[in-house]
Design a protein around this motif. Structure first.
Motif, PDB file in Angstrom:
ATOM      1  N   GLY A 143       0.817  -1.224   0.000  1.00  0.00           N
ATOM      2  CA  GLY A 143       0.000   0.000   0.000  1.00  0.00           C
ATOM      3  C   GLY A 143       0.839   1.258   0.000  1.00  0.00           C
ATOM      4  N   LYS A 144       1.993   1.181  -0.668  1.00  0.00           N
ATOM      5  CA  LYS A 144       2.905   2.339  -0.768  1.00  0.00           C
ATOM      6  C   LYS A 144       3.168   2.636  -2.232  1.00  0.00           C
ATOM      7  CE  LYS A 144       5.362   1.341   3.515  1.00  0.00           C
ATOM      8  NZ  LYS A 144       6.531   0.651   4.050  1.00  0.00           N
ATOM      9  N   ILE A 145       3.813   3.792  -2.500  1.00  0.00           N
ATOM     10  CA  ILE A 145       4.158   4.081  -3.889  1.00  0.00           C
ATOM     11  C   ILE A 145       5.673   4.083  -4.078  1.00  0.00           C
ATOM     12  CG2 ILE A 145       2.038   5.392  -4.316  1.00  0.00           C
ATOM     13  CD1 ILE A 145       3.767   7.970  -4.273  1.00  0.00           C
ATOM     14  N   PHE A 146       6.084   3.911  -5.337  1.00  0.00           N
ATOM     15  CA  PHE A 146       7.506   3.895  -5.684  1.00  0.00           C
ATOM     16  C   PHE A 146       8.094   5.302  -5.504  1.00  0.00           C
ATOM     17  CE2 PHE A 146      10.755   4.147  -9.160  1.00  0.00           C
ATOM     18  CZ  PHE A 146      11.644   3.235  -8.628  1.00  0.00           C
ATOM     19  N   ARG A 147       9.301   5.371  -4.952  1.00  0.00           N
ATOM     20  CA  ARG A 147       9.891   6.687  -4.690  1.00  0.00           C
ATOM     21  C   ARG A 147      11.232   6.884  -5.401  1.00  0.00           C
ATOM     22  NH1 ARG A 147       7.795   9.430  -0.267  1.00  0.00           N
ATOM     23  NH2 ARG A 147       9.823  10.356   0.169  1.00  0.00           N
ATOM     24  N   GLY A 148      11.470   6.127  -6.462  1.00  0.00           N
ATOM     25  CA  GLY A 148      12.753   6.193  -7.175  1.00  0.00           C
ATOM     26  C   GLY A 148      12.827   7.329  -8.189  1.00  0.00           C
ATOM     27  N   LYS A 149      14.040   7.518  -8.727  1.00  0.00           N
ATOM     28  CA  LYS A 149      14.334   8.631  -9.645  1.00  0.00           C
ATOM     29  C   LYS A 149      13.579   8.545 -10.982  1.00  0.00           C
ATOM     30  CE  LYS A 149      17.978  11.010  -7.780  1.00  0.00           C
ATOM     31  NZ  LYS A 149      17.880  12.402  -7.456  1.00  0.00           N
ATOM     32  N   THR A 150      13.178   7.306 -11.380  1.00  0.00           N
ATOM     33  CA  THR A 150      12.507   7.181 -12.682  1.00  0.00           C
ATOM     34  C   THR A 150      11.200   7.980 -12.702  1.00  0.00           C
ATOM     35  OG1 THR A 150      11.414   5.157 -11.951  1.00  0.00           O
ATOM     36  CG2 THR A 150      13.430   4.893 -13.248  1.00  0.00           C
ATOM     37  N   LYS A 151      10.726   8.359 -11.539  1.00  0.00           N
ATOM     38  CA  LYS A 151       9.470   9.113 -11.486  1.00  0.00           C
ATOM     39  C   LYS A 151       9.624  10.567 -11.952  1.00  0.00           C
ATOM     40  CE  LYS A 151       5.943   6.953  -8.953  1.00  0.00           C
ATOM     41  NZ  LYS A 151       5.092   6.951  -7.771  1.00  0.00           N
ATOM     42  N   SER A 152      10.851  10.969 -12.242  1.00  0.00           N
ATOM     43  CA  SER A 152      11.001  12.310 -12.821  1.00  0.00           C
ATOM     44  C   SER A 152      10.723  12.276 -14.319  1.00  0.00           C
ATOM     45  CB  SER A 152      12.401  12.859 -12.546  1.00  0.00           C
ATOM     46  OG  SER A 152      13.357  11.968 -13.031  1.00  0.00           O
ATOM     47  N   VAL A 153      10.557  11.075 -14.866  1.00  0.00           N
ATOM     48  CA  VAL A 153      10.276  10.927 -16.295  1.00  0.00           C
ATOM     49  C   VAL A 153       8.794  10.606 -16.490  1.00  0.00           C
ATOM     50  CG1 VAL A 153      10.861   9.637 -18.391  1.00  0.00           C
ATOM     51  CG2 VAL A 153      12.608  10.063 -16.664  1.00  0.00           C
ATOM     52  N   CYS A 154       8.177  11.283 -17.463  1.00  0.00           N
ATOM     53  CA  CYS A 154       6.761  11.024 -17.739  1.00  0.00           C
ATOM     54  C   CYS A 154       6.601   9.764 -18.578  1.00  0.00           C
ATOM     55  CB  CYS A 154       6.143  12.189 -18.513  1.00  0.00           C
ATOM     56  SG  CYS A 154       6.000  13.699 -17.563  1.00  0.00           S
ATOM     57  N   VAL A 155       5.479   9.073 -18.374  1.00  0.00           N
ATOM     58  CA  VAL A 155       5.092   7.983 -19.272  1.00  0.00           C
ATOM     59  C   VAL A 155       4.156   8.595 -20.321  1.00  0.00           C
ATOM     60  CG1 VAL A 155       5.378   6.097 -17.634  1.00  0.00           C
ATOM     61  CG2 VAL A 155       3.223   7.342 -17.682  1.00  0.00           C
ATOM     62  N   PRO A 156       4.011   7.983 -21.483  1.00  0.00           N
ATOM     63  CA  PRO A 156       3.176   8.634 -22.512  1.00  0.00           C
ATOM     64  C   PRO A 156       1.684   8.635 -22.216  1.00  0.00           C
ATOM     65  CG  PRO A 156       4.118   6.580 -23.341  1.00  0.00           C
ATOM     66  CD  PRO A 156       4.720   6.810 -22.008  1.00  0.00           C
ATOM     67  N   GLY A 157       1.176   7.619 -21.519  1.00  0.00           N
ATOM     68  CA  GLY A 157      -0.271   7.503 -21.299  1.00  0.00           C
ATOM     69  C   GLY A 157      -0.729   8.076 -19.975  1.00  0.00           C
ATOM     70  N   LEU A 158      -2.052   8.009 -19.755  1.00  0.00           N
ATOM     71  CA  LEU A 158      -2.622   8.513 -18.504  1.00  0.00           C
ATOM     72  C   LEU A 158      -2.427   7.454 -17.430  1.00  0.00           C
ATOM     73  CD1 LEU A 158      -4.310  11.177 -17.934  1.00  0.00           C
ATOM     74  CD2 LEU A 158      -6.293   9.704 -17.856  1.00  0.00           C
ATOM     75  N   ASN A 159      -1.455   7.660 -16.563  1.00  0.00           N
ATOM     76  CA  ASN A 159      -1.067   6.662 -15.575  1.00  0.00           C
ATOM     77  C   ASN A 159      -0.679   7.383 -14.281  1.00  0.00           C
ATOM     78  OD1 ASN A 159       0.823   3.588 -15.907  1.00  0.00           O
ATOM     79  ND2 ASN A 159       0.193   4.585 -14.048  1.00  0.00           N
ATOM     80  N   CYS A 160      -1.601   7.404 -13.335  1.00  0.00           N
ATOM     81  CA  CYS A 160      -1.401   8.183 -12.101  1.00  0.00           C
ATOM     82  C   CYS A 160      -0.084   7.835 -11.407  1.00  0.00           C
ATOM     83  CB  CYS A 160      -2.562   7.939 -11.134  1.00  0.00           C
ATOM     84  SG  CYS A 160      -2.500   8.998  -9.697  1.00  0.00           S
ATOM     85  N   TYR A 161       0.661   8.876 -10.998  1.00  0.00           N
ATOM     86  CA  TYR A 161       1.930   8.596 -10.308  1.00  0.00           C
ATOM     87  C   TYR A 161       1.719   8.131  -8.877  1.00  0.00           C
ATOM     88  CZ  TYR A 161       1.562  13.795 -10.184  1.00  0.00           C
ATOM     89  OH  TYR A 161       1.140  15.094 -10.115  1.00  0.00           O
ATOM     90  N   SER A 162       0.496   8.168  -8.413  1.00  0.00           N
ATOM     91  CA  SER A 162       0.231   7.615  -7.089  1.00  0.00           C
ATOM     92  C   SER A 162      -0.306   6.186  -7.158  1.00  0.00           C
ATOM     93  CB  SER A 162      -0.761   8.497  -6.329  1.00  0.00           C
ATOM     94  OG  SER A 162      -0.104   9.673  -5.914  1.00  0.00           O
ATOM     95  N   CYS A 163      -0.315   5.601  -8.355  1.00  0.00           N
ATOM     96  CA  CYS A 163      -0.633   4.175  -8.462  1.00  0.00           C
ATOM     97  C   CYS A 163       0.497   3.422  -7.767  1.00  0.00           C
ATOM     98  CB  CYS A 163      -0.730   3.757  -9.930  1.00  0.00           C
ATOM     99  SG  CYS A 163      -0.822   1.971 -10.156  1.00  0.00           S
ATOM    100  N   PRO A 164       0.169   2.454  -6.892  1.00  0.00           N
ATOM    101  CA  PRO A 164       1.235   1.766  -6.145  1.00  0.00           C
ATOM    102  C   PRO A 164       2.325   1.158  -7.030  1.00  0.00           C
ATOM    103  CG  PRO A 164      -0.914   1.172  -5.269  1.00  0.00           C
ATOM    104  CD  PRO A 164      -1.169   1.974  -6.503  1.00  0.00           C
ATOM    105  N   GLY A 165       1.980   0.785  -8.262  1.00  0.00           N
ATOM    106  CA  GLY A 165       2.977   0.157  -9.122  1.00  0.00           C
ATOM    107  C   GLY A 165       3.722   1.119 -10.026  1.00  0.00           C
ATOM    108  N   ALA A 166       3.270   2.364 -10.126  1.00  0.00           N
ATOM    109  CA  ALA A 166       3.795   3.291 -11.141  1.00  0.00           C
ATOM    110  C   ALA A 166       5.287   3.567 -10.971  1.00  0.00           C
ATOM    111  CB  ALA A 166       3.015   4.602 -11.105  1.00  0.00           C
ATOM    112  N   LEU A 167       6.020   3.428 -12.086  1.00  0.00           N
ATOM    113  CA  LEU A 167       7.459   3.698 -12.071  1.00  0.00           C
ATOM    114  C   LEU A 167       7.780   5.051 -12.703  1.00  0.00           C
ATOM    115  CD1 LEU A 167       8.662   0.159 -13.209  1.00  0.00           C
ATOM    116  CD2 LEU A 167       8.819   1.110 -10.911  1.00  0.00           C
ATOM    117  N   GLY A 168       6.788   5.654 -13.388  1.00  0.00           N
ATOM    118  CA  GLY A 168       6.982   6.963 -14.015  1.00  0.00           C
ATOM    119  C   GLY A 168       5.880   7.916 -13.601  1.00  0.00           C
ATOM    120  N   SER A 169       5.862   9.087 -14.253  1.00  0.00           N
ATOM    121  CA  SER A 169       4.881  10.111 -13.876  1.00  0.00           C
ATOM    122  C   SER A 169       3.823  10.295 -14.944  1.00  0.00           C
ATOM    123  CB  SER A 169       5.594  11.448 -13.678  1.00  0.00           C
ATOM    124  OG  SER A 169       6.224  11.457 -12.435  1.00  0.00           O
TER     125      SER A 169
END
Lengths: 48, 281
Positions: free
Chosen positions: B34-60
Protein backbone atom coordinates in the motif's frame (compact mmCIF):
# COMPACT_ATOMS: atom_id res chain seq x y z
CA UNK A 1 -0.85 20.00 -47.23
CA UNK A 2 1.76 17.71 -48.74
CA UNK A 3 3.18 14.74 -46.86
CA UNK A 4 6.60 16.42 -46.97
CA UNK A 5 5.25 19.56 -45.25
CA UNK A 6 3.56 17.43 -42.59
CA UNK A 7 6.89 15.76 -41.89
CA UNK A 8 8.62 19.14 -41.66
CA UNK A 9 6.03 20.34 -39.12
CA UNK A 10 6.36 17.11 -37.11
CA UNK A 11 10.15 17.37 -37.00
CA UNK A 12 9.87 21.05 -36.02
CA UNK A 13 7.70 20.02 -33.07
CA UNK A 14 10.27 17.39 -32.10
CA UNK A 15 13.04 20.02 -32.17
CA UNK A 16 11.00 22.57 -30.19
CA UNK A 17 10.06 19.77 -27.80
CA UNK A 18 13.73 18.90 -27.21
CA UNK A 19 14.52 22.59 -26.53
CA UNK A 20 11.53 22.80 -24.14
CA UNK A 21 12.60 19.66 -22.26
CA UNK A 22 16.13 21.04 -21.92
CA UNK A 23 14.77 24.38 -20.68
CA UNK A 24 12.51 22.59 -18.21
CA UNK A 25 15.41 20.54 -16.85
CA UNK A 26 17.54 23.69 -16.59
CA UNK A 27 14.76 25.52 -14.68
CA UNK A 28 14.44 22.64 -12.23
CA UNK A 29 10.95 21.58 -13.31
CA UNK A 30 12.08 17.97 -13.34
CA UNK A 31 12.68 18.16 -9.56
CA UNK A 32 9.19 19.58 -9.10
CA UNK A 33 7.72 16.65 -11.06
CA UNK A 34 9.78 14.16 -9.05
CA UNK A 35 8.81 15.79 -5.74
CA UNK A 36 5.13 15.54 -6.62
CA UNK A 37 5.42 11.97 -7.95
CA UNK A 38 7.27 10.35 -5.06
CA UNK A 39 4.74 11.44 -2.47
CA UNK A 40 1.19 10.12 -2.41
CA UNK A 41 -0.88 12.72 -4.26
CA UNK A 42 -3.87 13.17 -1.98
CA UNK A 43 -5.77 15.15 -4.63
CA UNK A 44 -5.26 12.38 -7.20
CA UNK A 45 -6.67 9.69 -4.95
CA UNK A 46 -9.69 11.75 -3.92
CA UNK A 47 -8.72 12.85 -0.43
CA UNK A 48 -7.88 16.43 -1.37
CA UNK B 1 5.24 -22.31 -31.28
CA UNK B 2 4.29 -20.96 -34.70
CA UNK B 3 0.67 -21.11 -33.58
CA UNK B 4 1.53 -19.03 -30.49
CA UNK B 5 3.17 -16.31 -32.59
CA UNK B 6 0.23 -16.36 -35.00
CA UNK B 7 -2.14 -15.75 -32.09
CA UNK B 8 0.16 -13.09 -30.68
CA UNK B 9 0.20 -11.27 -34.02
CA UNK B 10 -3.59 -11.39 -34.16
CA UNK B 11 -3.75 -9.84 -30.71
CA UNK B 12 -0.72 -7.61 -31.12
CA UNK B 13 -2.37 -4.43 -29.83
CA UNK B 14 -3.75 -6.11 -26.71
CA UNK B 15 -0.34 -7.71 -26.07
CA UNK B 16 1.46 -4.36 -26.40
CA UNK B 17 -1.10 -2.69 -24.11
CA UNK B 18 -0.71 -5.41 -21.46
CA UNK B 19 3.09 -5.48 -21.63
CA UNK B 20 3.41 -1.68 -21.52
CA UNK B 21 0.95 -1.37 -18.62
CA UNK B 22 2.79 -4.09 -16.69
CA UNK B 23 6.21 -2.54 -17.38
CA UNK B 24 5.21 1.01 -16.44
CA UNK B 25 3.45 -0.27 -13.29
CA UNK B 26 6.02 -2.86 -12.32
CA UNK B 27 6.58 -1.90 -8.68
CA UNK B 28 4.84 -4.99 -7.29
CA UNK B 29 5.94 -4.22 -3.71
CA UNK B 30 3.72 -1.13 -3.80
CA UNK B 31 0.61 -3.23 -4.32
CA UNK B 32 1.64 -5.57 -1.52
CA UNK B 33 2.36 -2.83 1.01
CA UNK B 34 0.00 0.00 0.00
CA UNK B 35 2.91 2.34 -0.77
CA UNK B 36 4.16 4.08 -3.89
CA UNK B 37 7.51 3.90 -5.68
CA UNK B 38 9.89 6.69 -4.69
CA UNK B 39 12.75 6.19 -7.17
CA UNK B 40 14.33 8.63 -9.65
CA UNK B 41 12.51 7.18 -12.68
CA UNK B 42 9.47 9.11 -11.49
CA UNK B 43 11.00 12.31 -12.82
CA UNK B 44 10.28 10.93 -16.30
CA UNK B 45 6.76 11.02 -17.74
CA UNK B 46 5.09 7.98 -19.27
CA UNK B 47 3.18 8.63 -22.51
CA UNK B 48 -0.27 7.50 -21.30
CA UNK B 49 -2.62 8.51 -18.50
CA UNK B 50 -1.07 6.66 -15.57
CA UNK B 51 -1.40 8.18 -12.10
CA UNK B 52 1.93 8.60 -10.31
CA UNK B 53 0.23 7.61 -7.09
CA UNK B 54 -0.63 4.17 -8.46
CA UNK B 55 1.24 1.77 -6.15
CA UNK B 56 2.98 0.16 -9.12
CA UNK B 57 3.79 3.29 -11.14
CA UNK B 58 7.46 3.70 -12.07
CA UNK B 59 6.98 6.96 -14.01
CA UNK B 60 4.88 10.11 -13.88
CA UNK B 61 1.54 10.93 -15.44
CA UNK B 62 2.01 13.75 -17.99
CA UNK B 63 -1.31 15.39 -17.11
CA UNK B 64 -0.58 15.25 -13.37
CA UNK B 65 2.94 16.59 -13.98
CA UNK B 66 1.63 19.36 -16.23
CA UNK B 67 -0.74 20.54 -13.51
CA UNK B 68 1.93 20.15 -10.81
CA UNK B 69 4.29 22.44 -12.75
CA UNK B 70 1.65 24.98 -13.82
CA UNK B 71 0.31 25.27 -10.28
CA UNK B 72 3.79 25.65 -8.78
CA UNK B 73 4.35 29.31 -7.95
CA UNK B 74 8.00 29.00 -9.03
CA UNK B 75 7.29 28.06 -12.64
CA UNK B 76 3.86 28.92 -14.09
CA UNK B 77 4.93 27.45 -17.42
CA UNK B 78 5.65 23.76 -17.96
CA UNK B 79 8.53 23.56 -20.45
CA UNK B 80 9.52 20.05 -19.42
CA UNK B 81 6.10 18.40 -19.72
CA UNK B 82 4.98 20.39 -22.78
CA UNK B 83 8.26 19.51 -24.51
CA UNK B 84 7.70 15.85 -23.68
CA UNK B 85 4.13 15.99 -25.04
CA UNK B 86 5.34 17.70 -28.23
CA UNK B 87 7.96 15.03 -28.88
CA UNK B 88 5.58 12.11 -28.20
CA UNK B 89 2.72 13.81 -30.07
CA UNK B 90 4.87 14.63 -33.11
CA UNK B 91 6.06 11.04 -33.37
CA UNK B 92 2.93 9.08 -32.45
CA UNK B 93 -0.17 11.31 -32.03
CA UNK B 94 -3.05 9.28 -30.56
CA UNK B 95 -1.26 6.00 -31.26
CA UNK B 96 -0.43 6.36 -27.56
CA UNK B 97 -4.15 6.18 -26.67
CA UNK B 98 -4.70 3.03 -28.70
CA UNK B 99 -1.55 1.14 -27.80
CA UNK B 100 0.15 2.49 -24.67
CA UNK B 101 -2.42 4.01 -22.31
CA UNK B 102 -3.35 1.82 -19.31
CA UNK B 103 -6.76 3.48 -18.91
CA UNK B 104 -7.40 2.88 -22.61
CA UNK B 105 -6.68 -0.81 -21.99
CA UNK B 106 -9.18 -0.84 -19.10
CA UNK B 107 -11.86 0.64 -21.35
CA UNK B 108 -11.04 -1.83 -24.16
CA UNK B 109 -11.49 -4.74 -21.76
CA UNK B 110 -14.75 -3.32 -20.36
CA UNK B 111 -16.15 -2.97 -23.88
CA UNK B 112 -15.63 -6.72 -24.38
CA UNK B 113 -18.26 -7.40 -21.69
CA UNK B 114 -21.47 -8.43 -23.48
CA UNK B 115 -24.42 -6.07 -23.13
CA UNK B 116 -27.88 -6.36 -24.66
CA UNK B 117 -27.49 -3.10 -26.55
CA UNK B 118 -24.15 -1.58 -27.52
CA UNK B 119 -24.08 2.00 -28.83
CA UNK B 120 -21.90 3.34 -31.66
CA UNK B 121 -21.75 6.67 -29.82
CA UNK B 122 -23.52 8.56 -27.06
CA UNK B 123 -26.40 10.90 -27.94
CA UNK B 124 -24.92 14.35 -28.54
CA UNK B 125 -21.56 12.85 -29.58
CA UNK B 126 -20.98 15.71 -32.02
CA UNK B 127 -20.90 18.21 -29.14
CA UNK B 128 -19.67 15.92 -26.36
CA UNK B 129 -16.37 15.25 -28.16
CA UNK B 130 -15.46 18.92 -27.74
CA UNK B 131 -15.84 18.57 -23.99
CA UNK B 132 -12.32 17.11 -23.60
CA UNK B 133 -10.87 20.37 -24.94
CA UNK B 134 -12.91 22.33 -22.37
CA UNK B 135 -11.55 20.05 -19.63
CA UNK B 136 -8.01 20.53 -20.93
CA UNK B 137 -8.35 24.31 -21.01
CA UNK B 138 -10.24 24.79 -17.74
CA UNK B 139 -9.24 21.97 -15.38
CA UNK B 140 -5.69 21.23 -16.57
CA UNK B 141 -4.45 24.71 -17.53
CA UNK B 142 -6.52 27.69 -16.33
CA UNK B 143 -7.60 26.60 -12.84
CA UNK B 144 -4.19 25.20 -11.75
CA UNK B 145 -2.59 28.36 -13.12
CA UNK B 146 -4.92 31.04 -11.76
CA UNK B 147 -6.98 29.60 -8.87
CA UNK B 148 -4.19 29.98 -6.34
CA UNK B 149 -3.95 30.34 -2.57
CA UNK B 150 -2.43 33.26 -0.65
CA UNK B 151 1.07 31.94 -1.41
CA UNK B 152 0.45 31.71 -5.15
CA UNK B 153 0.19 27.92 -5.12
CA UNK B 154 -2.53 26.22 -7.21
CA UNK B 155 -4.02 22.71 -7.22
CA UNK B 156 -4.25 19.89 -9.78
CA UNK B 157 -7.96 20.39 -10.49
CA UNK B 158 -8.36 17.64 -13.07
CA UNK B 159 -6.73 15.06 -10.78
CA UNK B 160 -8.69 16.28 -7.79
CA UNK B 161 -12.20 16.44 -9.21
CA UNK B 162 -12.34 14.34 -12.38
CA UNK B 163 -9.59 11.84 -13.19
CA UNK B 164 -11.11 8.32 -13.05
CA UNK B 165 -7.76 6.79 -13.98
CA UNK B 166 -6.32 8.13 -10.70
CA UNK B 167 -9.29 6.77 -8.77
CA UNK B 168 -8.94 3.32 -10.32
CA UNK B 169 -5.15 3.07 -10.39
CA UNK B 170 -4.33 4.89 -7.17
CA UNK B 171 -7.35 5.92 -5.09
CA UNK B 172 -9.01 2.53 -4.72
CA UNK B 173 -5.88 0.38 -4.23
CA UNK B 174 -4.27 2.80 -1.78
CA UNK B 175 -7.43 3.24 0.28
CA UNK B 176 -7.96 -0.54 0.35
CA UNK B 177 -4.35 -1.25 1.32
CA UNK B 178 -3.63 1.71 3.59
CA UNK B 179 -5.59 2.02 6.84
CA UNK B 180 -4.40 5.58 7.49
CA UNK B 181 -5.83 6.78 4.16
CA UNK B 182 -9.03 4.82 4.71
CA UNK B 183 -9.77 6.80 7.83
CA UNK B 184 -9.68 10.19 6.08
CA UNK B 185 -11.81 9.59 2.97
CA UNK B 186 -14.88 11.80 2.53
CA UNK B 187 -17.26 13.30 -0.02
CA UNK B 188 -14.51 13.94 -2.59
CA UNK B 189 -13.56 10.28 -2.63
CA UNK B 190 -17.23 9.32 -3.02
CA UNK B 191 -17.57 11.84 -5.90
CA UNK B 192 -14.55 10.40 -7.71
CA UNK B 193 -15.68 6.81 -7.20
CA UNK B 194 -19.11 7.83 -8.60
CA UNK B 195 -17.44 9.30 -11.74
CA UNK B 196 -15.47 6.08 -12.14
CA UNK B 197 -18.59 3.93 -11.69
CA UNK B 198 -20.48 5.90 -14.37
CA UNK B 199 -17.52 5.61 -16.74
CA UNK B 200 -17.20 1.87 -16.13
CA UNK B 201 -20.88 1.44 -17.01
CA UNK B 202 -20.58 3.67 -20.09
CA UNK B 203 -17.45 1.78 -21.20
CA UNK B 204 -19.49 -1.43 -21.38
CA UNK B 205 -22.13 0.37 -23.45
CA UNK B 206 -20.02 2.49 -25.80
CA UNK B 207 -16.38 2.19 -26.94
CA UNK B 208 -13.93 4.33 -24.93
CA UNK B 209 -16.21 7.09 -23.59
CA UNK B 210 -13.45 8.65 -21.49
CA UNK B 211 -11.05 8.92 -24.47
CA UNK B 212 -13.81 10.32 -26.69
CA UNK B 213 -15.33 12.90 -24.39
CA UNK B 214 -13.18 13.62 -21.34
CA UNK B 215 -9.48 12.84 -21.70
CA UNK B 216 -7.29 15.98 -21.81
CA UNK B 217 -4.25 13.91 -22.79
CA UNK B 218 -6.12 12.46 -25.77
CA UNK B 219 -7.16 16.01 -26.66
CA UNK B 220 -3.48 17.07 -26.79
CA UNK B 221 -2.28 14.05 -28.76
CA UNK B 222 -5.29 14.35 -31.09
CA UNK B 223 -4.11 17.78 -32.21
CA UNK B 224 -0.93 16.10 -33.46
CA UNK B 225 -2.73 13.33 -35.40
CA UNK B 226 -2.88 15.19 -38.74
CA UNK B 227 0.87 15.82 -38.82
CA UNK B 228 2.42 13.13 -36.61
CA UNK B 229 5.10 11.01 -38.23
CA UNK B 230 2.96 7.93 -37.60
CA UNK B 231 -0.15 8.63 -39.67
CA UNK B 232 -2.46 6.98 -42.17
CA UNK B 233 -2.69 7.64 -45.90
CA UNK B 234 -5.48 6.79 -48.31
CA UNK B 235 -4.52 5.46 -51.70
CA UNK B 236 -7.12 7.36 -53.74
CA UNK B 237 -6.65 5.04 -56.71
CA UNK B 238 -7.66 2.02 -54.64
CA UNK B 239 -10.30 3.59 -52.35
CA UNK B 240 -13.89 3.18 -53.58
CA UNK B 241 -15.40 5.00 -50.56
CA UNK B 242 -17.35 1.83 -49.74
CA UNK B 243 -17.44 2.77 -46.05
CA UNK B 244 -16.10 -0.57 -44.76
CA UNK B 245 -13.48 1.33 -42.72
CA UNK B 246 -16.12 3.44 -40.97
CA UNK B 247 -18.20 0.36 -40.25
CA UNK B 248 -15.18 -1.37 -38.67
CA UNK B 249 -14.16 1.72 -36.67
CA UNK B 250 -15.47 1.53 -33.11
CA UNK B 251 -15.11 5.32 -32.90
CA UNK B 252 -17.25 5.73 -36.03
CA UNK B 253 -14.62 7.73 -37.95
CA UNK B 254 -14.97 8.18 -41.70
CA UNK B 255 -11.40 7.05 -42.32
CA UNK B 256 -11.77 7.25 -46.12
CA UNK B 257 -12.47 10.99 -45.77
CA UNK B 258 -10.29 11.84 -42.81
CA UNK B 259 -7.63 9.19 -42.14
CA UNK B 260 -5.90 11.39 -39.56
CA UNK B 261 -8.93 12.49 -37.54
CA UNK B 262 -8.16 13.98 -34.13
CA UNK B 263 -10.37 11.22 -32.69
CA UNK B 264 -8.48 8.28 -34.25
CA UNK B 265 -6.58 6.15 -31.71
CA UNK B 266 -4.75 4.16 -34.42
CA UNK B 267 -6.20 0.79 -33.44
CA UNK B 268 -5.80 -0.33 -37.04
CA UNK B 269 -9.25 -1.92 -37.44
CA UNK B 270 -9.87 0.21 -40.56
CA UNK B 271 -6.68 -1.07 -42.21
CA UNK B 272 -7.65 -4.69 -41.54
CA UNK B 273 -11.20 -4.13 -42.78
CA UNK B 274 -10.40 -2.37 -46.07
CA UNK B 275 -11.25 -4.80 -48.92
CA UNK B 276 -9.07 -2.82 -51.34
CA UNK B 277 -6.02 -2.40 -49.13
CA UNK B 278 -6.32 1.38 -49.60
CA UNK B 279 -5.29 2.54 -46.11
CA UNK B 280 -1.57 2.70 -45.52
CA UNK B 281 0.53 3.63 -42.50
Amino acid sequence: MTEKNKNIIAFSFVLVGIVFVALGVWRGEIESVLRKAVNICLECIGIG
Amino acid sequence: MADFFKKLKKRLRLTVQLVFTALSNGYVQGFAEGKIFRGKTKSVCVPGLNCYSCPGALGSCPIGSLQATLSDRNYKFAFYVLGFLMIVGAFFGRFVCGWLCPFGLVQDLLYKIPFFRKLRKLPGDKFLKWFKYVILAVFVILLPLFAVDAFGQGSPWFCEYICPSGTLGAGIPLVVLNEGLRSVIGWLYAWKVAILAVLIFLSILVYRPFCRYLCPLGAIYGLFNPISLYRYKIDSEKCTKCGACQKACKLDIKTFENPNSTECIRCGDCIKSCPHNAIKK
